[in-house]
Write a protein that holds these residues in place. Sequence first.
Motif, PDB file in Angstrom:
ATOM      1  N   PHE A 116       0.830  -1.200   0.000  1.00 21.58           N
ATOM      2  CA  PHE A 116       0.000   0.000   0.000  1.00 21.58           C
ATOM      3  C   PHE A 116       0.871   1.259   0.000  1.00 21.58           C
ATOM      4  N   THR A 117       1.891   1.284   0.836  1.00 20.77           N
ATOM      5  CA  THR A 117       2.804   2.432   0.883  1.00 20.77           C
ATOM      6  C   THR A 117       3.514   2.609  -0.451  1.00 20.77           C
ATOM      7  N   PHE A 118       3.928   1.511  -1.052  1.00 21.07           N
ATOM      8  CA  PHE A 118       4.625   1.550  -2.340  1.00 21.07           C
ATOM      9  C   PHE A 118       3.726   2.147  -3.428  1.00 21.07           C
ATOM     10  N   ILE A 119       2.480   1.701  -3.485  1.00 14.64           N
ATOM     11  CA  ILE A 119       1.538   2.212  -4.486  1.00 14.64           C
ATOM     12  C   ILE A 119       1.300   3.710  -4.278  1.00 14.64           C
ATOM     13  N   CYS A 120       1.166   4.114  -3.028  1.00 16.38           N
ATOM     14  CA  CYS A 120       0.960   5.538  -2.727  1.00 16.38           C
ATOM     15  C   CYS A 120       2.162   6.368  -3.164  1.00 16.38           C
ATOM     16  N   SER A 121       3.359   5.827  -3.016  1.00 14.78           N
ATOM     17  CA  SER A 121       4.568   6.555  -3.400  1.00 14.78           C
ATOM     18  C   SER A 121       4.597   6.815  -4.902  1.00 14.78           C
ATOM     19  N   VAL A 122       4.273   5.792  -5.703  1.00 13.92           N
ATOM     20  CA  VAL A 122       4.253   5.962  -7.161  1.00 13.92           C
ATOM     21  C   VAL A 122       3.107   6.881  -7.566  1.00 13.92           C
ATOM     22  N   THR A 123       1.969   6.765  -6.880  1.00  9.78           N
ATOM     23  CA  THR A 123       0.834   7.651  -7.160  1.00  9.78           C
ATOM     24  C   THR A 123       1.197   9.102  -6.867  1.00  9.78           C
ATOM     25  N   ALA A 124       1.999   9.330  -5.835  1.00  9.76           N
ATOM     26  CA  ALA A 124       2.436  10.688  -5.503  1.00  9.76           C
ATOM     27  C   ALA A 124       3.272  11.280  -6.631  1.00  9.76           C
ATOM     28  N   VAL A 125       4.100  10.465  -7.268  1.00 10.97           N
ATOM     29  CA  VAL A 125       4.895  10.934  -8.415  1.00 10.97           C
ATOM     30  C   VAL A 125       3.969  11.377  -9.540  1.00 10.97           C
ATOM     31  N   LEU A 126       2.921  10.590  -9.796  1.00  8.52           N
ATOM     32  CA  LEU A 126       1.946  10.924 -10.839  1.00  8.52           C
ATOM     33  C   LEU A 126       1.165  12.192 -10.472  1.00  8.52           C
ATOM     34  N   THR A 127       0.746  12.290  -9.226  1.00  3.92           N
ATOM     35  CA  THR A 127      -0.008  13.465  -8.771  1.00  3.92           C
ATOM     36  C   THR A 127       0.829  14.739  -8.886  1.00  3.92           C
ATOM     37  N   THR A 128       2.114  14.626  -8.596  1.00  4.56           N
ATOM     38  CA  THR A 128       3.006  15.781  -8.703  1.00  4.56           C
ATOM     39  C   THR A 128       3.066  16.301 -10.126  1.00  4.56           C
ATOM     40  N   PHE A 129       3.067  15.388 -11.090  1.00  4.62           N
ATOM     41  CA  PHE A 129       3.042  15.820 -12.492  1.00  4.62           C
ATOM     42  C   PHE A 129       1.791  16.634 -12.786  1.00  4.62           C
ATOM     43  N   PHE A 130       0.642  16.140 -12.380  1.00  4.91           N
ATOM     44  CA  PHE A 130      -0.604  16.841 -12.679  1.00  4.91           C
ATOM     45  C   PHE A 130      -0.704  18.176 -11.936  1.00  4.91           C
TER      46      PHE A 130
END
Length: 536
Positions: A116-130
Amino acid sequence: MKKPKRRTHPPTTKKSTEPNRSNVQKKSPPIQRKSPNKICLLLIGILIFSIIVRLYYFIGLHFSDAPSYVGYAQSVLDGTYKVKGDYPPHNRLFFIFPIALSIKLFGFSEWSVVLFTFICSVTAVLTTFFLGKLLFNPETGLLASFLLAVYPIDVLYSTQVMTEVPLSCFMALSVFFFLKYARGYTRPIYLVLCGVFVGISYMIREIALILGIYFLIYILKDLIKSRKIKYCYLYLFIGFCIVFLIEYLIYDYLSGDGFFRLKSLVRYFGKSNANYGRSGSEDVFSFYPLILLNQLAKPFYYGYSCWLVILSLAYFLLKKDENIHFVAVWLAAVYLYLDAGSMSLTEYILMAKRARYLAILTIPAVLIISRFLWIQLTKKNNVSRIFWFLVMMSLIITNLSVLETEVAGFRCGYRGNVVLRECDLKSIAEFLYDKPQKTLYVSDSFNILRVFLKNERYDIRNIDYVNNPKVLKDSYVVVNLTTKTVRDKRYLANLPSWRKDIPKEWILLKKIVNINPDNPTSTTQNYPVIYYVPPD
Protein backbone atom coordinates in the motif's frame (compact mmCIF):
# COMPACT_ATOMS: atom_id res chain seq x y z
CA MET A 1 -19.69 48.68 -55.98
CA LYS A 2 -18.00 50.00 -52.86
CA LYS A 3 -14.39 50.99 -53.38
CA PRO A 4 -11.77 49.56 -51.03
CA LYS A 5 -10.27 51.87 -48.46
CA ARG A 6 -7.04 53.57 -49.41
CA ARG A 7 -3.90 52.14 -47.83
CA THR A 8 -2.08 54.39 -45.42
CA HIS A 9 1.24 52.65 -46.01
CA PRO A 10 2.91 51.15 -49.04
CA PRO A 11 2.10 47.51 -49.69
CA THR A 12 4.74 45.02 -48.67
CA THR A 13 6.18 42.76 -51.30
CA LYS A 14 6.78 39.05 -50.95
CA LYS A 15 10.44 39.79 -50.60
CA SER A 16 9.93 42.14 -47.68
CA THR A 17 7.54 39.71 -45.94
CA GLU A 18 10.12 37.02 -45.29
CA PRO A 19 12.34 39.10 -43.00
CA ASN A 20 9.29 40.12 -40.96
CA ARG A 21 8.41 36.45 -40.42
CA SER A 22 11.91 35.71 -39.34
CA ASN A 23 11.75 38.58 -36.90
CA VAL A 24 8.55 37.18 -35.40
CA GLN A 25 10.14 33.77 -35.10
CA LYS A 26 13.09 35.23 -33.23
CA LYS A 27 10.75 36.64 -30.59
CA SER A 28 8.98 33.30 -30.03
CA PRO A 29 9.95 31.09 -27.07
CA PRO A 30 13.22 29.24 -27.70
CA ILE A 31 11.80 25.87 -26.57
CA GLN A 32 8.62 24.58 -28.19
CA ARG A 33 5.95 22.68 -26.34
CA LYS A 34 6.22 18.93 -26.50
CA SER A 35 3.35 17.08 -28.08
CA PRO A 36 0.88 15.29 -25.76
CA ASN A 37 2.20 11.94 -26.95
CA LYS A 38 5.77 12.85 -25.99
CA ILE A 39 4.60 14.15 -22.62
CA CYS A 40 2.72 10.90 -22.01
CA LEU A 41 5.74 8.77 -22.98
CA LEU A 42 8.06 10.80 -20.77
CA LEU A 43 5.63 10.51 -17.85
CA ILE A 44 5.41 6.74 -18.27
CA GLY A 45 9.20 6.61 -18.36
CA ILE A 46 9.43 8.61 -15.12
CA LEU A 47 6.90 6.33 -13.42
CA ILE A 48 8.84 3.24 -14.50
CA PHE A 49 12.06 4.88 -13.30
CA SER A 50 10.48 5.70 -9.92
CA ILE A 51 9.39 2.08 -9.54
CA ILE A 52 12.89 0.82 -10.36
CA VAL A 53 14.48 3.23 -7.86
CA ARG A 54 12.10 2.12 -5.11
CA LEU A 55 12.66 -1.55 -5.83
CA TYR A 56 16.43 -1.07 -5.82
CA TYR A 57 16.35 0.77 -2.50
CA PHE A 58 13.76 -1.52 -0.97
CA ILE A 59 13.87 -1.47 2.84
CA GLY A 60 10.83 -3.42 4.01
CA LEU A 61 9.85 -3.89 7.61
CA HIS A 62 11.57 -1.76 10.17
CA PHE A 63 11.14 -0.69 13.79
CA SER A 64 9.08 2.24 15.14
CA ASP A 65 5.31 1.80 14.55
CA ALA A 66 5.64 -0.93 11.89
CA PRO A 67 5.15 -3.89 14.29
CA SER A 68 1.96 -2.29 15.61
CA TYR A 69 0.47 -1.67 12.16
CA VAL A 70 1.24 -5.20 10.98
CA GLY A 71 -0.23 -6.66 14.16
CA TYR A 72 -3.42 -4.61 13.82
CA ALA A 73 -3.79 -5.63 10.17
CA GLN A 74 -3.38 -9.29 11.11
CA SER A 75 -6.00 -8.95 13.86
CA VAL A 76 -8.43 -7.52 11.28
CA LEU A 77 -8.01 -10.67 9.20
CA ASP A 78 -8.32 -12.88 12.27
CA GLY A 79 -11.51 -11.14 13.33
CA THR A 80 -9.93 -10.14 16.64
CA TYR A 81 -9.45 -6.42 15.93
CA LYS A 82 -11.02 -4.46 18.75
CA VAL A 83 -11.11 -0.79 19.56
CA LYS A 84 -9.11 -0.42 22.73
CA GLY A 85 -6.93 2.23 24.28
CA ASP A 86 -5.96 5.61 22.92
CA TYR A 87 -2.73 4.75 21.09
CA PRO A 88 -3.10 6.72 17.79
CA PRO A 89 -1.67 4.05 15.39
CA HIS A 90 -4.35 1.62 16.57
CA ASN A 91 -7.06 3.93 15.20
CA ARG A 92 -5.63 4.84 11.77
CA LEU A 93 -8.11 2.70 9.86
CA PHE A 94 -7.31 3.74 6.29
CA PHE A 95 -3.73 2.63 6.83
CA ILE A 96 -4.49 -0.59 8.71
CA PHE A 97 -7.28 -1.86 6.45
CA PRO A 98 -5.34 -1.57 3.14
CA ILE A 99 -2.45 -3.52 4.72
CA ALA A 100 -4.93 -6.18 5.84
CA LEU A 101 -6.41 -6.34 2.33
CA SER A 102 -2.94 -6.70 0.82
CA ILE A 103 -2.11 -9.57 3.20
CA LYS A 104 -5.45 -11.18 2.34
CA LEU A 105 -4.78 -10.99 -1.40
CA PHE A 106 -1.06 -11.77 -1.53
CA GLY A 107 -0.29 -13.66 1.65
CA PHE A 108 1.79 -12.78 4.68
CA SER A 109 5.12 -11.46 3.41
CA GLU A 110 7.42 -8.49 3.66
CA TRP A 111 6.22 -7.27 0.27
CA SER A 112 2.51 -7.54 0.97
CA VAL A 113 2.67 -5.42 4.11
CA VAL A 114 4.46 -2.54 2.33
CA LEU A 115 2.48 -2.74 -0.92
CA PHE A 116 0.00 0.00 0.00
CA THR A 117 2.80 2.43 0.88
CA PHE A 118 4.63 1.55 -2.34
CA ILE A 119 1.54 2.21 -4.49
CA CYS A 120 0.96 5.54 -2.73
CA SER A 121 4.57 6.56 -3.40
CA VAL A 122 4.25 5.96 -7.16
CA THR A 123 0.83 7.65 -7.16
CA ALA A 124 2.44 10.69 -5.50
CA VAL A 125 4.89 10.93 -8.41
CA LEU A 126 1.95 10.92 -10.84
CA THR A 127 -0.01 13.46 -8.77
CA THR A 128 3.01 15.78 -8.70
CA PHE A 129 3.04 15.82 -12.49
CA PHE A 130 -0.60 16.84 -12.68
CA LEU A 131 -0.10 19.54 -10.05
CA GLY A 132 2.83 20.98 -12.01
CA LYS A 133 0.87 20.81 -15.26
CA LEU A 134 -2.18 22.48 -13.69
CA LEU A 135 -0.25 25.33 -12.07
CA PHE A 136 2.52 25.89 -14.63
CA ASN A 137 3.02 23.68 -17.68
CA PRO A 138 3.54 19.96 -18.53
CA GLU A 139 7.33 20.35 -18.61
CA THR A 140 7.45 21.68 -15.06
CA GLY A 141 5.20 18.81 -14.02
CA LEU A 142 7.55 16.28 -15.61
CA LEU A 143 10.59 17.81 -13.93
CA ALA A 144 8.84 17.86 -10.53
CA SER A 145 7.74 14.24 -10.81
CA PHE A 146 11.28 13.23 -11.82
CA LEU A 147 12.79 15.00 -8.81
CA LEU A 148 10.25 13.35 -6.51
CA ALA A 149 11.18 9.97 -8.01
CA VAL A 150 14.65 10.31 -6.45
CA TYR A 151 13.81 12.43 -3.41
CA PRO A 152 15.55 10.65 -0.52
CA ILE A 153 12.88 10.72 2.18
CA ASP A 154 10.12 9.64 -0.22
CA VAL A 155 12.18 6.75 -1.56
CA LEU A 156 13.28 5.69 1.94
CA TYR A 157 9.72 5.54 3.27
CA SER A 158 8.12 4.20 0.07
CA THR A 159 8.81 0.60 1.12
CA GLN A 160 8.25 0.83 4.86
CA VAL A 161 5.12 0.31 6.96
CA MET A 162 4.88 3.98 7.92
CA THR A 163 2.17 6.59 7.28
CA GLU A 164 4.35 9.43 5.95
CA VAL A 165 4.24 8.61 2.22
CA PRO A 166 0.52 7.64 2.01
CA LEU A 167 -0.32 10.78 3.98
CA SER A 168 1.73 12.94 1.60
CA CYS A 169 0.06 11.30 -1.41
CA PHE A 170 -3.54 11.82 -0.28
CA MET A 171 -2.87 15.34 0.97
CA ALA A 172 -1.46 16.20 -2.47
CA LEU A 173 -4.55 14.73 -4.14
CA SER A 174 -6.81 16.90 -1.99
CA VAL A 175 -4.76 20.00 -2.88
CA PHE A 176 -4.89 19.05 -6.58
CA PHE A 177 -8.69 18.96 -6.69
CA PHE A 178 -8.97 22.16 -4.65
CA LEU A 179 -6.60 23.97 -7.02
CA LYS A 180 -8.40 22.54 -10.03
CA TYR A 181 -11.57 24.22 -8.78
CA ALA A 182 -9.74 27.42 -7.87
CA ARG A 183 -8.11 27.63 -11.32
CA GLY A 184 -11.46 27.87 -13.11
CA TYR A 185 -12.69 24.28 -13.40
CA THR A 186 -15.74 25.20 -11.34
CA ARG A 187 -17.40 21.83 -11.00
CA PRO A 188 -18.65 21.01 -7.49
CA ILE A 189 -17.34 17.44 -7.84
CA TYR A 190 -13.78 18.75 -7.53
CA LEU A 191 -14.50 20.26 -4.11
CA VAL A 192 -16.29 17.07 -3.05
CA LEU A 193 -13.24 15.01 -4.08
CA CYS A 194 -10.99 17.47 -2.24
CA GLY A 195 -13.00 16.91 0.93
CA VAL A 196 -13.00 13.14 0.44
CA PHE A 197 -9.21 13.04 0.16
CA VAL A 198 -8.83 15.27 3.22
CA GLY A 199 -11.00 12.75 5.08
CA ILE A 200 -8.93 9.82 3.86
CA SER A 201 -5.75 11.65 4.88
CA TYR A 202 -7.25 12.19 8.33
CA MET A 203 -8.02 8.46 8.60
CA ILE A 204 -4.37 7.74 7.75
CA ARG A 205 -2.99 10.24 10.25
CA GLU A 206 -4.82 12.93 12.19
CA ILE A 207 -2.18 15.58 11.40
CA ALA A 208 -3.73 15.86 7.91
CA LEU A 209 -6.30 18.27 9.31
CA ILE A 210 -3.67 21.01 9.06
CA LEU A 211 -4.70 21.23 5.39
CA GLY A 212 -7.74 23.07 6.68
CA ILE A 213 -5.49 26.07 7.38
CA TYR A 214 -4.32 26.11 3.77
CA PHE A 215 -7.83 25.85 2.31
CA LEU A 216 -9.20 28.42 4.76
CA ILE A 217 -6.63 31.00 3.62
CA TYR A 218 -7.78 30.79 0.01
CA ILE A 219 -11.47 30.54 0.82
CA LEU A 220 -11.28 33.71 2.93
CA LYS A 221 -9.24 35.45 0.23
CA ASP A 222 -11.85 34.52 -2.38
CA LEU A 223 -14.76 35.63 -0.19
CA ILE A 224 -13.11 38.99 0.57
CA LYS A 225 -12.27 39.55 -3.09
CA SER A 226 -15.76 38.71 -4.35
CA ARG A 227 -17.50 40.41 -1.38
CA LYS A 228 -20.21 37.79 -1.25
CA ILE A 229 -20.85 34.46 0.42
CA LYS A 230 -20.08 31.47 -1.79
CA TYR A 231 -21.95 28.38 -0.71
CA CYS A 232 -20.02 26.25 -3.22
CA TYR A 233 -17.28 25.66 -0.63
CA LEU A 234 -19.78 23.65 1.39
CA TYR A 235 -19.14 20.85 -1.11
CA LEU A 236 -15.65 20.49 0.38
CA PHE A 237 -17.20 20.04 3.82
CA ILE A 238 -19.70 17.53 2.39
CA GLY A 239 -16.85 15.47 0.91
CA PHE A 240 -15.07 15.36 4.26
CA CYS A 241 -18.31 14.44 6.05
CA ILE A 242 -18.81 11.46 3.72
CA VAL A 243 -15.55 9.92 4.92
CA PHE A 244 -16.12 10.99 8.52
CA LEU A 245 -19.55 9.31 8.45
CA ILE A 246 -17.94 6.07 7.27
CA GLU A 247 -15.44 6.26 10.14
CA TYR A 248 -18.29 7.05 12.56
CA LEU A 249 -20.24 3.97 11.47
CA ILE A 250 -17.15 1.73 11.76
CA TYR A 251 -16.41 2.90 15.31
CA ASP A 252 -20.05 2.73 16.26
CA TYR A 253 -20.04 -0.92 15.15
CA LEU A 254 -16.74 -1.75 16.87
CA SER A 255 -17.15 0.14 20.13
CA GLY A 256 -20.67 1.53 20.33
CA ASP A 257 -19.24 5.07 20.17
CA GLY A 258 -18.90 6.64 16.73
CA PHE A 259 -16.76 9.45 18.15
CA PHE A 260 -14.33 7.06 19.82
CA ARG A 261 -11.33 8.18 17.78
CA LEU A 262 -11.86 11.89 18.40
CA LYS A 263 -12.25 11.27 22.12
CA SER A 264 -9.17 9.05 22.19
CA LEU A 265 -7.11 11.75 20.45
CA VAL A 266 -8.21 14.32 23.02
CA ARG A 267 -7.23 11.96 25.82
CA TYR A 268 -3.93 10.81 24.34
CA PHE A 269 -2.61 14.19 23.25
CA GLY A 270 -3.54 15.89 26.49
CA LYS A 271 -1.40 16.88 29.45
CA SER A 272 -0.92 13.27 30.49
CA ASN A 273 1.06 12.67 27.28
CA ALA A 274 2.59 16.12 26.83
CA ASN A 275 6.01 14.48 26.38
CA TYR A 276 4.78 12.04 23.71
CA GLY A 277 7.46 11.43 21.09
CA ARG A 278 9.93 13.91 22.56
CA SER A 279 13.60 13.53 23.34
CA GLY A 280 14.80 16.92 24.56
CA SER A 281 16.33 18.50 21.45
CA GLU A 282 13.11 17.88 19.50
CA ASP A 283 11.21 20.28 21.74
CA VAL A 284 12.67 23.47 20.27
CA PHE A 285 11.82 25.52 17.18
CA SER A 286 15.31 25.09 15.76
CA PHE A 287 14.89 21.32 15.29
CA TYR A 288 13.42 21.38 11.77
CA PRO A 289 15.67 24.19 10.44
CA LEU A 290 18.73 22.27 11.65
CA ILE A 291 17.53 19.10 9.96
CA LEU A 292 16.83 20.93 6.70
CA LEU A 293 19.85 23.27 6.58
CA ASN A 294 22.63 21.68 8.63
CA GLN A 295 24.36 19.32 6.24
CA LEU A 296 26.05 17.52 9.14
CA ALA A 297 22.70 16.61 10.69
CA LYS A 298 21.47 13.04 10.63
CA PRO A 299 19.29 11.68 9.21
CA PHE A 300 20.30 13.28 5.92
CA TYR A 301 16.88 12.73 4.32
CA TYR A 302 16.67 16.05 2.51
CA GLY A 303 20.04 16.41 0.84
CA TYR A 304 20.64 19.94 -0.40
CA SER A 305 17.10 20.55 -1.66
CA CYS A 306 16.19 23.03 1.07
CA TRP A 307 18.78 25.53 -0.16
CA LEU A 308 17.21 25.45 -3.61
CA VAL A 309 13.74 25.92 -2.13
CA ILE A 310 14.89 29.06 -0.30
CA LEU A 311 16.62 30.41 -3.42
CA SER A 312 13.56 29.68 -5.55
CA LEU A 313 11.18 31.40 -3.14
CA ALA A 314 13.44 34.45 -3.00
CA TYR A 315 13.48 34.56 -6.82
CA PHE A 316 9.70 34.35 -7.11
CA LEU A 317 9.25 36.95 -4.38
CA LEU A 318 11.31 39.42 -6.42
CA LYS A 319 9.57 38.48 -9.67
CA LYS A 320 6.13 38.57 -8.02
CA ASP A 321 5.12 35.33 -9.72
CA GLU A 322 1.48 34.77 -8.74
CA ASN A 323 1.44 31.19 -10.05
CA ILE A 324 3.76 30.10 -7.27
CA HIS A 325 1.52 31.49 -4.50
CA PHE A 326 -0.63 28.35 -4.35
CA VAL A 327 2.40 26.16 -3.66
CA ALA A 328 4.27 28.61 -1.42
CA VAL A 329 1.28 29.08 0.89
CA TRP A 330 0.76 25.29 0.98
CA LEU A 331 4.40 24.80 1.99
CA ALA A 332 4.41 27.61 4.55
CA ALA A 333 1.09 26.72 6.21
CA VAL A 334 2.00 23.07 6.75
CA TYR A 335 5.56 23.81 7.87
CA LEU A 336 4.54 26.45 10.40
CA TYR A 337 1.99 24.13 11.96
CA LEU A 338 4.49 21.28 12.14
CA ASP A 339 6.95 23.58 13.87
CA ALA A 340 4.69 25.61 16.17
CA GLY A 341 1.25 24.01 16.09
CA SER A 342 -0.53 22.21 18.91
CA MET A 343 -0.83 18.44 19.01
CA SER A 344 -3.81 18.73 21.36
CA LEU A 345 -7.32 19.51 20.15
CA THR A 346 -8.34 21.20 23.38
CA GLU A 347 -5.22 23.01 24.62
CA TYR A 348 -1.91 24.29 23.29
CA ILE A 349 0.77 21.61 23.60
CA LEU A 350 3.68 22.04 21.19
CA MET A 351 3.76 19.27 18.62
CA ALA A 352 6.35 16.56 18.97
CA LYS A 353 8.93 16.78 16.20
CA ARG A 354 10.31 14.01 14.04
CA ALA A 355 12.46 14.37 10.93
CA ARG A 356 10.20 12.02 8.97
CA TYR A 357 7.15 14.28 9.53
CA LEU A 358 8.64 16.67 6.97
CA ALA A 359 7.82 14.14 4.25
CA ILE A 360 4.48 15.90 3.77
CA LEU A 361 6.43 18.93 2.51
CA THR A 362 8.29 17.20 -0.29
CA ILE A 363 5.68 17.62 -3.03
CA PRO A 364 5.28 21.41 -2.67
CA ALA A 365 9.07 21.65 -2.29
CA VAL A 366 9.84 19.85 -5.57
CA LEU A 367 7.15 21.88 -7.36
CA ILE A 368 8.82 25.14 -6.29
CA ILE A 369 12.28 23.87 -7.25
CA SER A 370 11.07 22.56 -10.61
CA ARG A 371 9.32 25.79 -11.54
CA PHE A 372 12.48 27.75 -10.76
CA LEU A 373 14.77 25.35 -12.65
CA TRP A 374 12.51 25.22 -15.70
CA ILE A 375 12.52 29.03 -15.96
CA GLN A 376 16.31 29.06 -15.75
CA LEU A 377 16.70 26.23 -18.26
CA THR A 378 14.52 27.96 -20.87
CA LYS A 379 16.35 31.29 -20.81
CA LYS A 380 18.24 32.43 -23.91
CA ASN A 381 21.51 32.80 -22.02
CA ASN A 382 23.40 29.59 -22.79
CA VAL A 383 25.84 30.03 -19.90
CA SER A 384 22.95 30.36 -17.44
CA ARG A 385 21.18 27.33 -18.92
CA ILE A 386 24.30 25.18 -18.66
CA PHE A 387 24.92 26.31 -15.09
CA TRP A 388 21.42 25.47 -13.88
CA PHE A 389 21.45 22.19 -15.76
CA LEU A 390 24.59 21.24 -13.86
CA VAL A 391 22.90 22.33 -10.60
CA MET A 392 19.92 20.10 -11.38
CA MET A 393 22.15 17.12 -12.20
CA SER A 394 24.16 17.70 -9.01
CA LEU A 395 20.93 17.65 -7.01
CA ILE A 396 19.90 14.34 -8.56
CA ILE A 397 23.33 12.77 -8.04
CA THR A 398 23.54 13.91 -4.41
CA ASN A 399 20.04 12.56 -3.77
CA LEU A 400 21.08 9.15 -5.07
CA SER A 401 24.26 9.21 -2.97
CA VAL A 402 22.18 10.11 0.10
CA LEU A 403 19.96 7.12 -0.63
CA GLU A 404 22.95 4.78 -0.73
CA THR A 405 24.06 5.94 2.72
CA GLU A 406 20.66 6.16 4.40
CA VAL A 407 19.33 2.85 3.07
CA ALA A 408 22.35 1.07 4.52
CA GLY A 409 21.61 2.75 7.84
CA PHE A 410 17.97 1.67 7.76
CA ARG A 411 18.79 -1.90 6.86
CA CYS A 412 21.55 -2.49 9.35
CA GLY A 413 22.62 0.71 11.06
CA TYR A 414 22.22 2.15 14.51
CA ARG A 415 20.24 5.32 15.07
CA GLY A 416 21.48 6.90 18.28
CA ASN A 417 20.95 4.28 20.96
CA VAL A 418 18.49 2.14 19.03
CA VAL A 419 19.53 -1.50 18.83
CA LEU A 420 16.59 -3.05 17.02
CA ARG A 421 17.47 -3.40 13.34
CA GLU A 422 15.91 -4.99 10.31
CA CYS A 423 19.01 -7.05 9.53
CA ASP A 424 18.97 -8.48 13.08
CA LEU A 425 15.34 -9.53 12.72
CA LYS A 426 16.03 -11.15 9.36
CA SER A 427 19.02 -13.02 10.77
CA ILE A 428 16.92 -14.35 13.64
CA ALA A 429 14.20 -15.46 11.23
CA GLU A 430 16.70 -17.14 8.89
CA PHE A 431 18.26 -19.05 11.78
CA LEU A 432 14.91 -20.26 13.18
CA TYR A 433 13.20 -20.86 9.85
CA ASP A 434 14.09 -24.55 9.49
CA LYS A 435 14.41 -25.26 13.22
CA PRO A 436 11.70 -27.18 15.12
CA GLN A 437 8.86 -24.71 15.69
CA LYS A 438 8.55 -23.79 19.35
CA THR A 439 7.22 -20.87 21.34
CA LEU A 440 9.44 -17.84 20.75
CA TYR A 441 9.85 -15.19 23.46
CA VAL A 442 11.12 -11.76 22.43
CA SER A 443 10.94 -8.24 23.81
CA ASP A 444 9.10 -6.65 20.88
CA SER A 445 8.59 -6.80 17.10
CA PHE A 446 6.55 -10.01 17.18
CA ASN A 447 4.73 -9.22 13.96
CA ILE A 448 7.84 -8.29 12.01
CA LEU A 449 9.39 -11.58 13.01
CA ARG A 450 6.24 -13.39 11.87
CA VAL A 451 6.61 -11.83 8.45
CA PHE A 452 10.27 -12.78 8.17
CA LEU A 453 9.46 -16.30 9.37
CA LYS A 454 6.74 -16.40 6.68
CA ASN A 455 4.31 -17.79 9.22
CA GLU A 456 1.60 -15.59 10.72
CA ARG A 457 0.63 -18.43 13.09
CA TYR A 458 4.06 -18.68 14.74
CA ASP A 459 3.64 -18.54 18.52
CA ILE A 460 5.62 -15.42 19.44
CA ARG A 461 5.15 -13.94 22.90
CA ASN A 462 6.38 -10.94 24.85
CA ILE A 463 9.02 -11.87 27.39
CA ASP A 464 8.34 -8.65 29.32
CA TYR A 465 5.13 -10.23 30.61
CA VAL A 466 6.95 -13.28 31.99
CA ASN A 467 7.62 -13.13 35.74
CA ASN A 468 8.46 -16.77 36.35
CA PRO A 469 11.21 -18.20 34.09
CA LYS A 470 9.76 -21.70 34.51
CA VAL A 471 7.14 -20.94 31.84
CA LEU A 472 9.96 -20.62 29.30
CA LYS A 473 10.73 -24.34 29.26
CA ASP A 474 11.23 -25.90 25.84
CA SER A 475 11.14 -22.56 24.02
CA TYR A 476 13.38 -20.09 22.24
CA VAL A 477 14.27 -16.83 23.96
CA VAL A 478 15.84 -13.82 22.27
CA VAL A 479 17.47 -11.26 24.55
CA ASN A 480 18.72 -7.77 23.66
CA LEU A 481 16.14 -7.46 20.88
CA THR A 482 14.46 -4.32 22.16
CA THR A 483 15.26 -0.66 21.81
CA LYS A 484 14.54 -0.37 25.53
CA THR A 485 17.64 -2.34 26.49
CA VAL A 486 19.85 0.67 25.88
CA ARG A 487 17.70 3.78 26.07
CA ASP A 488 15.29 3.18 28.96
CA LYS A 489 17.05 3.13 32.33
CA ARG A 490 13.84 2.45 34.24
CA TYR A 491 13.19 -0.57 32.04
CA LEU A 492 16.66 -1.92 32.79
CA ALA A 493 16.32 -1.28 36.51
CA ASN A 494 13.07 -3.27 36.67
CA LEU A 495 14.34 -6.31 34.78
CA PRO A 496 14.24 -9.54 36.83
CA SER A 497 17.58 -11.05 37.82
CA TRP A 498 17.27 -13.95 35.36
CA ARG A 499 17.00 -11.44 32.51
CA LYS A 500 20.25 -9.72 33.52
CA ASP A 501 22.23 -12.89 34.34
CA ILE A 502 21.21 -15.63 31.93
CA PRO A 503 20.67 -19.00 33.72
CA LYS A 504 23.47 -21.49 33.09
CA GLU A 505 21.10 -24.20 31.84
CA TRP A 506 20.02 -22.07 28.88
CA ILE A 507 21.69 -23.19 25.65
CA LEU A 508 23.19 -20.47 23.49
CA LEU A 509 22.16 -21.09 19.88
CA LYS A 510 23.18 -17.97 17.99
CA LYS A 511 24.67 -14.55 18.57
CA ILE A 512 23.45 -12.10 15.94
CA VAL A 513 26.43 -9.95 14.95
CA ASN A 514 25.61 -7.74 11.98
CA ILE A 515 28.09 -5.04 11.05
CA ASN A 516 26.97 -1.47 11.54
CA PRO A 517 27.76 0.40 8.27
CA ASP A 518 27.99 3.72 10.11
CA ASN A 519 30.58 2.31 12.50
CA PRO A 520 32.08 -1.00 11.27
CA THR A 521 34.43 -1.19 14.26
CA SER A 522 31.59 -0.95 16.79
CA THR A 523 32.06 -3.37 19.69
CA THR A 524 28.69 -2.90 21.42
CA GLN A 525 27.67 -5.80 23.66
CA ASN A 526 23.97 -5.39 22.94
CA TYR A 527 23.75 -7.76 20.00
CA PRO A 528 20.64 -9.98 20.06
CA VAL A 529 21.30 -13.51 21.29
CA ILE A 530 19.09 -16.58 20.74
CA TYR A 531 18.84 -19.14 23.56
CA TYR A 532 17.04 -22.43 23.87
CA VAL A 533 15.54 -23.16 27.28
CA PRO A 534 15.55 -26.97 27.67
CA PRO A 535 12.73 -28.84 29.41
CA ASP A 536 13.23 -30.16 32.92
